[in-house]
Design a protein around this motif. Sequence first.
Motif, short mmCIF file in Angstrom:
data_model
loop_
_atom_site.label_atom_id
_atom_site.label_comp_id
_atom_site.label_asym_id
_atom_site.label_seq_id
_atom_site.Cartn_x
_atom_site.Cartn_y
_atom_site.Cartn_z
N HIS A 74 0.90 -1.19 0.01
CA HIS A 74 -0.16 0.03 -0.12
C HIS A 74 0.80 1.24 0.12
N ASP A 75 0.57 2.20 -1.04
CA ASP A 75 1.30 3.45 -1.13
C ASP A 75 0.30 4.26 -0.48
N LEU A 76 0.27 4.65 0.64
CA LEU A 76 -1.11 5.30 1.15
C LEU A 76 -1.26 6.66 0.72
N GLU A 82 -2.98 6.06 -2.81
CA GLU A 82 -4.24 5.28 -2.59
C GLU A 82 -5.04 6.29 -1.87
N LYS A 83 -4.42 7.53 -1.75
CA LYS A 83 -5.55 8.53 -0.52
C LYS A 83 -5.99 7.96 0.43
N PHE A 84 -5.20 7.22 1.28
CA PHE A 84 -5.88 6.53 2.65
C PHE A 84 -6.17 7.71 3.37
N LEU A 141 -13.25 -1.20 3.22
CA LEU A 141 -11.59 -0.93 2.84
C LEU A 141 -10.83 -1.18 4.20
N HIS A 146 -7.77 -3.69 5.41
CA HIS A 146 -6.57 -3.12 5.79
C HIS A 146 -6.24 -4.05 7.37
N TRP A 185 -3.20 5.91 9.63
CA TRP A 185 -3.25 4.79 9.22
C TRP A 185 -3.38 3.79 10.52
#
Length: 198
Positions: free
Chosen positions: A37-39, A42-44, A62, A66, A94
């Motif tokens: 995951h590229d946070l 991905e606009k986490f 989602l 995670h 996160w």
Amino acid sequence: MAICVILAHPQPGSFNHAIAATVVQTLHHHGYAVIFHDLYAEKFDPLLPGEEIPADAPLPPLLEQHCREVAQAQGLVIIHPNWWGQPPAILKGWVDRVFRPGWAYKFLEGDKGEGIPRGLLTAKAALVFNTSNTPPEREAAVFGDPLETIWGNCIFGLCGVDNFFRKNFAVVVTSTPEDRKTWLQEVRDLVERYFSKI
Ligand SMILES: Cc1cc2nc3c(=O)[nH]c(=O)nc-3n(C[C@H](O)[C@H](O)[C@H](O)COP(=O)(O)O)c2cc1C
């Protein structure tokens, strides 16, 4: 079972991205399934809403994904720059949302939350790669190297992953291409050392 790799850096050409690519490549080379995951890409959403705080709160799909990935991961690798002695806010958020009670840790029967939690993560190892512009002697003497405590004690220690190692690369701003090549080899070596036998 997979190794979960998390990257928190907003610039695709950054050295952090090079570290993440090296980690993923090395894990694939050793036959691991990798969840990456590229946070930022991905606009986490890092904001923990109040209604998510109760341990039994219903979770958006989602976020539950995670939580499950981290809880079931065979290994965890986190990559981020040192920003004010802390992870970038997107990664802090996160952790706030994903390292949840019931997934990453729990309190024992009768404990209202004041006691020592039991870690629930089953990862055999956790690696954290950081970058910074502070020489290690100054980081330790002046700032106390807070990232070591945050990841080693407050997060992975608490959640049951004692086989933890953190490597900081510094000073990035004055590093040469040769330095960075050597550092990426160190990344390969560490990933092999920690994950080739689990
Ligand atoms: C918001 C922000 C805060 C930072 N805080 C620190 C810090 O506390 N200590 C430090 O050594 N470097 C700090 N830096 C420098 C970054 O750690 C450095 O630019 C980064 O690690 C270089 O890696 P990169 O080339 O992948 O971006 C900060 C940078 C930014 C943008």
